[in-house]
Design a protein around this motif. Structure first.
Motif, PDB file in Angstrom:
ATOM      1  N   LEU A   1       0.857  -1.182   0.000  1.00  0.00           N
ATOM      2  CA  LEU A   1       0.000   0.000   0.000  1.00  0.00           C
ATOM      3  C   LEU A   1       0.898   1.240   0.000  1.00  0.00           C
ATOM      4  N   SER A   2       0.348   2.361  -0.448  1.00  0.00           N
ATOM      5  CA  SER A   2       1.179   3.569  -0.545  1.00  0.00           C
ATOM      6  C   SER A   2       1.530   4.070   0.849  1.00  0.00           C
ATOM      7  N   PHE A   3       2.555   4.932   0.896  1.00  0.00           N
ATOM      8  CA  PHE A   3       3.023   5.493   2.163  1.00  0.00           C
ATOM      9  C   PHE A   3       1.870   6.174   2.919  1.00  0.00           C
ATOM     10  N   GLY A   4       1.131   7.028   2.222  1.00  0.00           N
ATOM     11  CA  GLY A   4       0.045   7.774   2.853  1.00  0.00           C
ATOM     12  C   GLY A   4      -1.027   6.863   3.428  1.00  0.00           C
ATOM     13  N   ILE A   5      -1.451   5.885   2.632  1.00  0.00           N
ATOM     14  CA  ILE A   5      -2.501   4.974   3.086  1.00  0.00           C
ATOM     15  C   ILE A   5      -2.013   4.158   4.295  1.00  0.00           C
ATOM     16  N   SER A   6      -0.747   3.718   4.233  1.00  0.00           N
ATOM     17  CA  SER A   6      -0.198   2.930   5.346  1.00  0.00           C
ATOM     18  C   SER A   6      -0.217   3.740   6.635  1.00  0.00           C
ATOM     19  N   VAL A   7       0.241   5.002   6.538  1.00  0.00           N
ATOM     20  CA  VAL A   7       0.266   5.856   7.727  1.00  0.00           C
ATOM     21  C   VAL A   7      -1.149   6.089   8.235  1.00  0.00           C
ATOM     22  N   PHE A   8      -2.066   6.359   7.313  1.00  0.00           N
ATOM     23  CA  PHE A   8      -3.446   6.624   7.712  1.00  0.00           C
ATOM     24  C   PHE A   8      -4.030   5.427   8.461  1.00  0.00           C
ATOM     25  N   LEU A   9      -3.879   4.230   7.884  1.00  0.00           N
ATOM     26  CA  LEU A   9      -4.436   3.037   8.517  1.00  0.00           C
ATOM     27  C   LEU A   9      -3.807   2.806   9.889  1.00  0.00           C
ATOM     28  N   ALA A  10      -2.486   2.957   9.956  1.00  0.00           N
ATOM     29  CA  ALA A  10      -1.794   2.700  11.219  1.00  0.00           C
ATOM     30  C   ALA A  10      -2.272   3.657  12.303  1.00  0.00           C
ATOM     31  N   ALA A  11      -2.296   4.966  11.984  1.00  0.00           N
ATOM     32  CA  ALA A  11      -2.632   5.952  13.012  1.00  0.00           C
ATOM     33  C   ALA A  11      -4.094   5.855  13.430  1.00  0.00           C
ATOM     34  N   SER A  12      -5.000   5.683  12.453  1.00  0.00           N
ATOM     35  CA  SER A  12      -6.404   5.706  12.833  1.00  0.00           C
ATOM     36  C   SER A  12      -6.805   4.425  13.554  1.00  0.00           C
ATOM     37  N   LEU A  13      -6.296   3.273  13.102  1.00  0.00           N
ATOM     38  CA  LEU A  13      -6.676   2.030  13.788  1.00  0.00           C
ATOM     39  C   LEU A  13      -6.038   1.958  15.174  1.00  0.00           C
ATOM     40  N   ALA A  14      -4.831   2.526  15.322  1.00  0.00           N
ATOM     41  CA  ALA A  14      -4.200   2.548  16.643  1.00  0.00           C
ATOM     42  C   ALA A  14      -5.041   3.369  17.606  1.00  0.00           C
ATOM     43  N   ASP A  15      -5.535   4.493  17.129  1.00  0.00           N
ATOM     44  CA  ASP A  15      -6.403   5.348  17.934  1.00  0.00           C
ATOM     45  C   ASP A  15      -7.644   4.570  18.368  1.00  0.00           C
ATOM     46  N   LEU A  16      -8.270   3.916  17.416  1.00  0.00           N
ATOM     47  CA  LEU A  16      -9.490   3.172  17.722  1.00  0.00           C
ATOM     48  C   LEU A  16      -9.222   2.034  18.711  1.00  0.00           C
ATOM     49  N   LEU A  17      -8.111   1.317  18.481  1.00  0.00           N
ATOM     50  CA  LEU A  17      -7.799   0.177  19.347  1.00  0.00           C
ATOM     51  C   LEU A  17      -7.484   0.624  20.778  1.00  0.00           C
ATOM     52  N   THR A  18      -6.950   1.837  20.925  1.00  0.00           N
ATOM     53  CA  THR A  18      -6.719   2.371  22.265  1.00  0.00           C
ATOM     54  C   THR A  18      -8.030   2.404  23.048  1.00  0.00           C
ATOM     55  N   TYR A  19      -9.081   2.867  22.384  1.00  0.00           N
ATOM     56  CA  TYR A  19     -10.356   3.007  23.083  1.00  0.00           C
ATOM     57  C   TYR A  19     -11.084   1.679  23.222  1.00  0.00           C
ATOM     58  N   VAL A  20     -10.819   0.757  22.308  1.00  0.00           N
ATOM     59  CA  VAL A  20     -11.339  -0.605  22.490  1.00  0.00           C
ATOM     60  C   VAL A  20     -10.699  -1.213  23.732  1.00  0.00           C
ATOM     61  N   THR A  21      -9.403  -0.941  23.908  1.00  0.00           N
ATOM     62  CA  THR A  21      -8.702  -1.446  25.086  1.00  0.00           C
ATOM     63  C   THR A  21      -9.278  -0.837  26.365  1.00  0.00           C
ATOM     64  N   THR A  22      -9.499   0.479  26.341  1.00  0.00           N
ATOM     65  CA  THR A  22     -10.106   1.124  27.509  1.00  0.00           C
ATOM     66  C   THR A  22     -11.443   0.464  27.855  1.00  0.00           C
ATOM     67  N   SER A  23     -12.250   0.191  26.823  1.00  0.00           N
ATOM     68  CA  SER A  23     -13.545  -0.457  27.057  1.00  0.00           C
ATOM     69  C   SER A  23     -13.346  -1.823  27.689  1.00  0.00           C
ATOM     70  N   ALA A  24     -12.363  -2.582  27.192  1.00  0.00           N
ATOM     71  CA  ALA A  24     -12.106  -3.917  27.730  1.00  0.00           C
ATOM     72  C   ALA A  24     -11.634  -3.829  29.181  1.00  0.00           C
ATOM     73  N   GLN A  25     -10.788  -2.825  29.467  1.00  0.00           N
ATOM     74  CA  GLN A  25     -10.298  -2.669  30.838  1.00  0.00           C
ATOM     75  C   GLN A  25     -11.442  -2.388  31.799  1.00  0.00           C
ATOM     76  N   LEU A  26     -12.357  -1.514  31.375  1.00  0.00           N
ATOM     77  CA  LEU A  26     -13.495  -1.198  32.244  1.00  0.00           C
ATOM     78  C   LEU A  26     -14.425  -2.393  32.369  1.00  0.00           C
ATOM     79  N   ALA A  27     -14.585  -3.150  31.265  1.00  0.00           N
ATOM     80  CA  ALA A  27     -15.471  -4.313  31.309  1.00  0.00           C
ATOM     81  C   ALA A  27     -14.902  -5.391  32.223  1.00  0.00           C
ATOM     82  N   LEU A  28     -13.578  -5.519  32.240  1.00  0.00           N
ATOM     83  CA  LEU A  28     -12.942  -6.484  33.143  1.00  0.00           C
ATOM     84  C   LEU A  28     -13.183  -6.089  34.597  1.00  0.00           C
ATOM     85  N   ALA A  29     -13.115  -4.789  34.849  1.00  0.00           N
ATOM     86  CA  ALA A  29     -13.283  -4.315  36.225  1.00  0.00           C
ATOM     87  C   ALA A  29     -14.748  -4.328  36.644  1.00  0.00           C
TER      88      ALA A  29
END
Lengths: 111, 225
Positions: B135-163
């Motif tokens: 994939l092109s440089f731009g698309i790779s960066v976009f996917l990496a940054a946006s999915l990382a952001d989303l996964l951060t909040y999925v993790t937060t949700s999982a942490q709260l659900a565990l607690a």
């Protein structure tokens, strides 16, 4: 296309921020007459969910210090953003100048 | 949005702190080593930290009618690798926990884990995967940054659900509730973060191609294009 790419992306970000403001309508006040707040922080809503799942749960520690008002809070958030943006601006400005000086240097060398 | 002070039971707070500590320690070690070897990269490390500062200060509205903020960790993770972002994320989280009562000291470990460990590791992995898929440089960066952001909040949700597992539905039901708030709110913000990260990377690729090449972020060919 490449030239306008950054501009287009910044416009898209502005649109992504502006669209929710336009799309989400303030709901009518509930039967208890309280107005429903919109655009609250997601963590406030998480607090509500915790309250519903575990009604007995009490936070066992309070924050060390809280901004005395929303104004002070926004001051600190603005400070945080300004520090970051300032540094990025400084670095990019420096890089642009350095790239230009390098170009001029190679041009002189060719003469 | 981070887990607030006191909103994780003691055991969870300690557990997440213990889990995050080695990443922060290794991150500090790897940053020190890198700066010793390449002192000229110090400024770029500052840019990675500054980007996280800016983005996590911007509380943006979302289509769900609530507000949250991006994390900005993808940029640094792509530049310096995921480990370096653990201490950088910690600095940002400490600033907000101490001065702004946003997040907290007891929940710092959990918040570091979601924002400064899961996010950056996801960003690096997705970036490499996207590059491997040509994939092109731009698309790779976009996917990496946006999915990382989303996964951060999925993790937060999982942490709260565990607690706070749902009394009836357990972890899964609880996770669905928290994710509906955090992860869904985050979708447009994640897209914004992806776009802004590409904007910064475009500027870096144009004005600092030498650095990016030395850091093996891009290939020579990509910079020349």
């Amino acid at each position: 296309m490449k030239r306008y790419q950054n501009l287009l992306m910044i416009i898209a970000v502005v649109a992504l921020v502006a669209l929710p403001l336009w799309m989400v309508q303030k709901p009518a006040p509930g039967p208890d007459g309280k107005t429903v707040e919109i655009f609250r922080g997601a963590d406030d809503q998480a607090k509500d969910i915790i309250g519903r799942i575990a009604p007995g749960y009490q936070p066992w520690i309070k924050p060390l210090m809280e901004p005395p008002s929303g104004e002070i809070g926004s001051l600190l958030f603005a400070l945080q953003a300004a520090l970051g943006a300032g540094f990025i601006g400084y670095y990019l400005g420096m890089s642009v100048t350095r790239a230009r000086m390098r170009r001029e240097l190679t041009k002189e060398a060719q003469c | 949005m981070h887990i607030m002070e006191g909103f994780l039971p003691v055991k969870h707070a300690i557990g997440w702190s213990v889990a995050s500590a080695p990443f922060v320690a290794y991150g500090l070690y790897s940053i020190n080593r890198r700066i010793k070897e390449n002192p000229e990269q110090r400024m770029l490390l500052g840019v990675a930290a500054a980007f996280t500062f800016v983005l996590s200060a911007l509380k943006m509205p979302s289509v769900t009618g609530s507000c949250s903020h991006p994390t900005g960790t993808g940029l640094g993770a792509i530049l310096f690798g995921p480990a370096a972002m653990a201490p950088i994320g910690m600095v940002v989280l400490l600033f907000q926990a101490i001065l702004l009562a946003h997040g907290g000291l007891t929940t710092l470990g959990a918040n570091i884990f979601s924002m400064a460990i899961v996010g950056p590791f996801a960003a690096t992995a997705i970036y490499r995967l996207a590059k491997a898929m040509k994939l092109s440089f731009g698309i790779s960066v976009f996917l990496a940054a946006s999915l990382a952001d989303l996964l951060t909040y999925v993790t937060t949700s999982a942490q709260l659900a565990l607690a706070f597992p749902d009394p009836a539905g357990g972890f899964a039901a609880s996770f669905a509730k928290f994710a509906a708030v955090f992860a869904v709110t985050q979708i447009p913000l994640a897209i914004s973060e992806g776009l802004l990260t590409v904007v910064v990377f475009n500027a870096l690729a144009r004005f600092n191609p030498q650095e990016l090449k030395e850091m093996n972020v891009v290939t020579v060919r990509e910079v020349q294009v």
